[in-house]
Scaffold this motif. Structure first.
Motif, PDB file in Angstrom:
ATOM      1  N   GLY A  55      -4.289  -4.750   4.030  1.00  0.00           N
ATOM      2  CA  GLY A  55      -4.369  -3.977   5.263  1.00  0.00           C
ATOM      3  C   GLY A  55      -5.546  -3.038   5.357  1.00  0.00           C
ATOM      4  N   SER A  56      -6.480  -3.087   4.397  1.00  0.00           N
ATOM      5  CA  SER A  56      -7.654  -2.215   4.480  1.00  0.00           C
ATOM      6  C   SER A  56      -8.755  -2.708   3.554  1.00  0.00           C
ATOM      7  CB  SER A  56      -7.286  -0.778   4.089  1.00  0.00           C
ATOM      8  OG  SER A  56      -7.173  -0.657   2.683  1.00  0.00           O
ATOM      9  N   PRO A  57     -10.002  -2.310   3.836  1.00  0.00           N
ATOM     10  CA  PRO A  57     -11.106  -2.690   2.942  1.00  0.00           C
ATOM     11  C   PRO A  57     -10.905  -2.186   1.513  1.00  0.00           C
ATOM     12  CG  PRO A  57     -11.971  -1.957   5.047  1.00  0.00           C
ATOM     13  CD  PRO A  57     -10.497  -1.644   5.061  1.00  0.00           C
ATOM     14  N   GLY A  58     -10.401  -0.979   1.362  1.00  0.00           N
ATOM     15  CA  GLY A  58     -10.162  -0.445   0.016  1.00  0.00           C
ATOM     16  C   GLY A  58      -9.163  -1.292  -0.750  1.00  0.00           C
ATOM     17  N   ASN A  59      -8.096  -1.710  -0.082  1.00  0.00           N
ATOM     18  CA  ASN A  59      -7.105  -2.571  -0.724  1.00  0.00           C
ATOM     19  C   ASN A  59      -7.721  -3.901  -1.120  1.00  0.00           C
ATOM     20  OD1 ASN A  59      -5.346  -0.525  -0.073  1.00  0.00           O
ATOM     21  ND2 ASN A  59      -4.111  -1.731   1.338  1.00  0.00           N
ATOM     22  N   VAL A  75      -7.082 -10.596   5.462  1.00  0.00           N
ATOM     23  CA  VAL A  75      -7.727  -9.284   5.369  1.00  0.00           C
ATOM     24  C   VAL A  75      -8.013  -8.780   6.782  1.00  0.00           C
ATOM     25  CG1 VAL A  75      -8.795  -9.787   3.119  1.00  0.00           C
ATOM     26  CG2 VAL A  75     -10.056 -10.258   5.221  1.00  0.00           C
ATOM     27  N   THR A  76      -8.349  -7.507   6.898  1.00  0.00           N
ATOM     28  CA  THR A  76      -8.690  -6.953   8.207  1.00  0.00           C
ATOM     29  C   THR A  76     -10.094  -7.391   8.620  1.00  0.00           C
ATOM     30  OG1 THR A  76      -9.766  -4.914   7.455  1.00  0.00           O
ATOM     31  CG2 THR A  76      -7.345  -4.887   7.641  1.00  0.00           C
ATOM     32  N   ASP A  77     -10.412  -7.166   9.886  1.00  0.00           N
ATOM     33  CA  ASP A  77     -11.755  -7.467  10.386  1.00  0.00           C
ATOM     34  C   ASP A  77     -12.823  -6.629   9.685  1.00  0.00           C
ATOM     35  OD1 ASP A  77     -10.589  -9.221  12.160  1.00  0.00           O
ATOM     36  OD2 ASP A  77     -10.673  -7.842  13.855  1.00  0.00           O
ATOM     37  N   TRP A  78     -12.430  -5.525   9.095  1.00  0.00           N
ATOM     38  CA  TRP A  78     -13.360  -4.597   8.455  1.00  0.00           C
ATOM     39  C   TRP A  78     -13.629  -4.933   6.994  1.00  0.00           C
ATOM     40  CZ3 TRP A  78     -15.828  -1.080  11.431  1.00  0.00           C
ATOM     41  CH2 TRP A  78     -15.296  -0.872  12.700  1.00  0.00           C
ATOM     42  N   CYS A  79     -12.915  -5.870   6.434  1.00  0.00           N
ATOM     43  CA  CYS A  79     -13.059  -6.206   5.021  1.00  0.00           C
ATOM     44  C   CYS A  79     -14.265  -7.120   4.832  1.00  0.00           C
ATOM     45  CB  CYS A  79     -11.782  -6.877   4.506  1.00  0.00           C
ATOM     46  SG  CYS A  79     -10.333  -5.809   4.577  1.00  0.00           S
ATOM     47  N   ASP A  80     -15.332  -6.565   4.247  1.00  0.00           N
ATOM     48  CA  ASP A  80     -16.557  -7.341   4.077  1.00  0.00           C
ATOM     49  C   ASP A  80     -17.099  -7.298   2.647  1.00  0.00           C
ATOM     50  OD1 ASP A  80     -17.471  -4.756   3.963  1.00  0.00           O
ATOM     51  OD2 ASP A  80     -18.851  -4.945   5.652  1.00  0.00           O
ATOM     52  N   TYR A  81     -16.329  -6.733   1.735  1.00  0.00           N
ATOM     53  CA  TYR A  81     -16.751  -6.677   0.341  1.00  0.00           C
ATOM     54  C   TYR A  81     -15.548  -6.943  -0.532  1.00  0.00           C
ATOM     55  CZ  TYR A  81     -18.857  -5.280  -4.008  1.00  0.00           C
ATOM     56  OH  TYR A  81     -19.342  -5.297  -5.289  1.00  0.00           O
ATOM     57  N   ALA A 133       2.587   0.304   0.232  1.00  0.00           N
ATOM     58  CA  ALA A 133       1.562   1.136   0.875  1.00  0.00           C
ATOM     59  C   ALA A 133       0.817   1.997  -0.142  1.00  0.00           C
ATOM     60  CB  ALA A 133       2.202   2.019   1.935  1.00  0.00           C
ATOM     61  N   LEU A 134      -0.489   2.011   0.009  1.00  0.00           N
ATOM     62  CA  LEU A 134      -1.348   2.861  -0.812  1.00  0.00           C
ATOM     63  C   LEU A 134      -1.850   4.020   0.036  1.00  0.00           C
ATOM     64  CD1 LEU A 134      -3.461   0.129  -2.645  1.00  0.00           C
ATOM     65  CD2 LEU A 134      -1.421   1.316  -3.472  1.00  0.00           C
ATOM     66  N   ASN A 135      -2.014   5.159  -0.611  1.00  0.00           N
ATOM     67  CA  ASN A 135      -2.499   6.350   0.083  1.00  0.00           C
ATOM     68  C   ASN A 135      -3.395   7.150  -0.857  1.00  0.00           C
ATOM     69  OD1 ASN A 135      -2.740   8.282   2.126  1.00  0.00           O
ATOM     70  ND2 ASN A 135      -1.042   9.474   1.322  1.00  0.00           N
ATOM     71  N   PRO A 136      -4.506   6.560  -1.295  1.00  0.00           N
ATOM     72  CA  PRO A 136      -5.359   7.277  -2.240  1.00  0.00           C
ATOM     73  C   PRO A 136      -6.214   8.344  -1.543  1.00  0.00           C
ATOM     74  CG  PRO A 136      -6.288   5.126  -1.779  1.00  0.00           C
ATOM     75  CD  PRO A 136      -4.992   5.216  -1.017  1.00  0.00           C
ATOM     76  N   ILE A 137      -5.880   9.594  -1.804  1.00  0.00           N
ATOM     77  CA  ILE A 137      -6.633  10.688  -1.191  1.00  0.00           C
ATOM     78  C   ILE A 137      -7.442  11.483  -2.218  1.00  0.00           C
ATOM     79  CG2 ILE A 137      -5.165  10.927   0.845  1.00  0.00           C
ATOM     80  CD1 ILE A 137      -3.666  13.150  -0.575  1.00  0.00           C
TER      81      ILE A 137
END
Length: 156
Positions: A55-59, A75-81, A133-137
């Motif tokens: 659900g996110s590029p970081g994931n 992956v999301t549309d933002w996942c490019d790496y 769910a991840l929430n790395p802050i």
């Protein structure tokens, strides 16, 4: 003197073993697996996840860094790496996560994040999908997120 050195050596070995027991979870790679995500939500995984939606590029970066690229099915549309992530099926934007697209990929794990929106994430869970769910802050949270993903995927 030799007896004293042997006793100290045994103590060091014992301390080392206790440290490893604290660092390496006993449940790693054993299913069913019960864990809590970074929002303190419980999750039980019956089997090792083989079809993962990110659900996110970081994931996505965590999944690929752990060598799980072959198991990533969306992956999301933002996942490019890394580059290979660009070739994965897209689920749309990060927020809100597109429930219909996620379901269409038949995942056995959805790796969500704080940006996906609480309601869509809860809806996926209510539909029976395993959602973690991840929430790395902080940097410590990032390390914990990597450890948790390794734990739940049996890829530590």
């Amino acid at each position: 003197m030799l007896t004293r050195l042997c006793a100290q050596g045994r103590k060091l070995i014992l301390v080392g073993m206790l440290f490893l027991m604290a660092v390496i979870p006993v449940s790693a790679g054993k299913y069913p697996l019960q864990v809590q995500d970074q929002f303190s939500r419980p999750l039980t995984l019956k089997n090792k996840p083989l079809r993962i939606v990110s659900g996110s590029p970081g994931n996505t970066e965590i999944l690929f860094a752990l060598g799980l690229g072959e198991r990533v099915v969306g992956v999301t549309d933002w996942c490019d790496y890394p580059q290979e992530a660009k070739d994965k099926p897209k689920i749309g934007n990060i927020a809100p996560i597109n429930i219909e697209r996620v379901i269409s990929l038949r995942p056995d794990l959805v790796l969500a994040c704080n940006l996906n929106g609480k309601d869509p994430v809860e809806n996926l869970a209510e539909l029976g999908l395993p959602v973690f769910a991840l929430n790395p802050i902080s940097f410590q949270d990032i390390i914990e997120a990597v450890r948790l993903v390794g734990l739940i995927t049996a890829q530590e």
